[in-house]
Design a protein around this motif. Structure first.
Motif, PDB file in Angstrom:
ATOM      1  N   TYR A  95      71.529  -7.192  -8.920  1.00 31.01           N
ATOM      2  CA  TYR A  95      72.218  -5.966  -9.384  1.00 31.01           C
ATOM      3  C   TYR A  95      71.526  -4.608  -8.707  1.00 31.01           C
ATOM      4  CZ  TYR A  95      72.049  -1.434 -11.862  1.00 31.01           C
ATOM      5  OH  TYR A  95      72.465  -0.233 -12.167  1.00 31.01           O
ATOM      6  N   LYS A  96      69.868  -5.438  -8.571  1.00 30.55           N
ATOM      7  CA  LYS A  96      69.338  -4.351  -6.999  1.00 30.55           C
ATOM      8  C   LYS A  96      69.517  -4.359  -5.507  1.00 30.55           C
ATOM      9  CE  LYS A  96      66.645  -3.019 -11.076  1.00 30.55           C
ATOM     10  NZ  LYS A  96      65.530  -1.402 -10.936  1.00 30.55           N
ATOM     11  N   LEU A  97      70.184  -5.336  -6.151  1.00 32.56           N
ATOM     12  CA  LEU A  97      70.351  -5.332  -4.039  1.00 32.56           C
ATOM     13  C   LEU A  97      71.973  -4.720  -4.174  1.00 32.56           C
ATOM     14  CD1 LEU A  97      68.705  -8.394  -3.608  1.00 32.56           C
ATOM     15  CD2 LEU A  97      67.720  -6.523  -2.859  1.00 32.56           C
ATOM     16  N   LYS A  98      72.711  -4.733  -5.306  1.00 32.54           N
ATOM     17  CA  LYS A  98      73.750  -3.938  -4.843  1.00 32.54           C
ATOM     18  C   LYS A  98      74.892  -4.995  -5.114  1.00 32.54           C
ATOM     19  CE  LYS A  98      72.770   1.089  -4.703  1.00 32.54           C
ATOM     20  NZ  LYS A  98      72.459   2.100  -3.709  1.00 32.54           N
ATOM     21  N   GLN A  99      74.545  -6.406  -5.152  1.00 35.40           N
ATOM     22  CA  GLN A  99      75.403  -7.522  -4.423  1.00 35.40           C
ATOM     23  C   GLN A  99      75.821  -7.742  -6.294  1.00 35.40           C
ATOM     24  OE1 GLN A  99      75.411  -8.253  -1.662  1.00 35.40           O
ATOM     25  NE2 GLN A  99      74.732  -6.576  -1.346  1.00 35.40           N
TER      26      GLN A  99
END
Length: 410
Positions: free
Chosen positions: A27-31
């Motif tokens: 989520y933090k890496l927008k994956q």
């Protein structure tokens, strides 16, 4: 027994904690979250050194099966019968064309890679079907399940599963006995058609009323238990008939979509579904032997590349021929070609090995293909959305001069 329970609890806690950490990172890496689940599975799996974090892989497999049932059940609740009838005939034509073309391409690629006749044949059949679970989860994450392309994609995926079971019955008959038994081919097809017909004709007149009757109690726990009972009941019946449990669960959801309380039902069952679907994708990662990837990466990439291009081209062309818009054809083509391999592909490969006509290396190749395509699927489907949006914008711009000209007074 106490030791077994302790081990199960330990495995379950480990799976959930590591999956939570990996999905937060995703989520933090927008994956896509799917990648987090698969990554968690790879970390805890028995094939990742120095040791396995889980003690009982069979429990993970059980959770994975429950995840498949619940995912297809909730997807079915977004797919009422009127939409099924609307695209049913056209989806069947598209499916027959793209599966035939993909199988032919896969067979000749297998031959070019010096595989035996039966290795190439079973490989081609396995790669002709897309992963229903992976594609539906990605479409749900992107919040496009209710678009026309998603309806068409799901219709094709369900028909693919039905066709692949019939083809597998044919292959089993010819390779074991050496003869083509018409009866063995027609029986699974007839059973599948009878099951679907019974669901749509009889079930549509009884199940929605039953669900609405339970909903009138205003007891959410009773409603959840009732609809989950229907989901697992339909999955159980379809499994007894030799049909994929995913098909049975999907049609249970389709029937509940006809009830007046389907929206409430969907909200109540979603958290349970999310938990077990997460376990399914964790199991995909856990059961993949990443040490074999370097060995099979080249043939896997060749097979993925060729079959994906062929499937996209056929789906796009036949969708256009069947009257769907260019945008829908592009999205559907990329959706279906994005995920090669998957649950049905692994079943076909394992079935070929079990009857002794397929080499043992076919299963790890299919596993490698499944792992690669599952990682790539979210990005490819997103690419399809961008291409469709770009095409839509180009069409809008090309029409605007004519529209402005027609708007001018004479």
């Amino acid at each position: 027994m106490a030791i077994e329970i302790t081990q199960i609890l330990q495995d379950f806690a480990t799976i959930m904690i590591i999956a939570a950490v990996m999905t937060i990172i995703s989520y933090k890496l927008k994956q896509p979250l799917i990648l987090g689940y698969i990554g968690a599975g790879i970390i805890i799996g028995p094939h990742t050194p120095p040791f396995s974090f889980i003690s009982n892989v069979e429990v993970l497999n059980l959770f994975a099966e429950i995840g498949i049932i619940l995912l297809l059940f909730t997807v079915g609740m977004e797919f009422p019968i009127r939409n099924l009838r609307k695209i049913g005939k056209r989806a069947t034509i598209i499916t027959l064309a793209e599966q035939t073309g993909t199988m032919i391409a896969g067979f000749f690629v297998g031959q070019a890679l010096n595989m035996s006749f039966y290795d190439s044949l079973f490989m081609a059949v396995a790669l002709s079907v897309s992963s229903t679970v992976v594609i539906m989860k990605v479409l749900e994450e992107l919040k496009i399940l209710r678009e026309e392309a998603s309806y068409l994609t799901l219709g094709i995926l369900i028909i693919e599963d039905i066709i692949i079971l019939s083809i597998f019955a044919l292959l089993h008959s010819t390779t074991v006995t050496g003869n083509i038994s018409i009866v063995e081919i027609l029986i699974p097809i007839g059973i599948t058609i009878a099951f679907i017909a019974g669901v749509l004709i009889i079930g549509s007149r009884t199940i929605p009323r039953l669900v609405d009757f339970v909903a009138r109690t205003n007891q959410s726990d009773v409603l959840v238990v009732a609809v989950l009972g229907l989901a697992f009941g339909f999955a159980y019946v379809s499994n007894l008939l030799g049909i994929s449990v995913a098909v049975g669960a999907f049609f249970a959801g389709v029937l509940i979509a006809e009830s007046k309380s389907h929206a409430v039902t969907s909200i109540l069952t979603t958290p349970i579904r999310d938990m077990f679907v997460a376990l399914f994708f964790v199991s995909v990662g856990a059961l993949m032997d990443i040490n074999l990837i370097p060995v099979f990466i080249i043939p896997a990439l060749i097979l993925v590349g060729v079959t994906s291009v062929v499937k996209f081209a056929i789906v796009f062309l036949t969708s256009r021929y069947q009257g769907f818009s260019k945008i829908t054809a592009i999205q559907t083509g990329i959706d279906l070609s994005a995920s090669r391999g998957g649950e049905m592909s692994l079943i076909v490969a394992k079935g070929g090995i079990d009857i002794g006509v397929v080499s043992s290396f076919i299963l790890p190749i299919i596993g490698t293909i499944t792992l690669i395509s599952t990682f790539l699927a979210p990005y490819l489907i997103k690419l399809g959305l961008k291409l469709a949006d770009r095409n839509n914008n180009v069409n809008s711009e090309s029409k605007s001069p004519n529209e402005s000209k027609s708007a001018e007074p004479d």
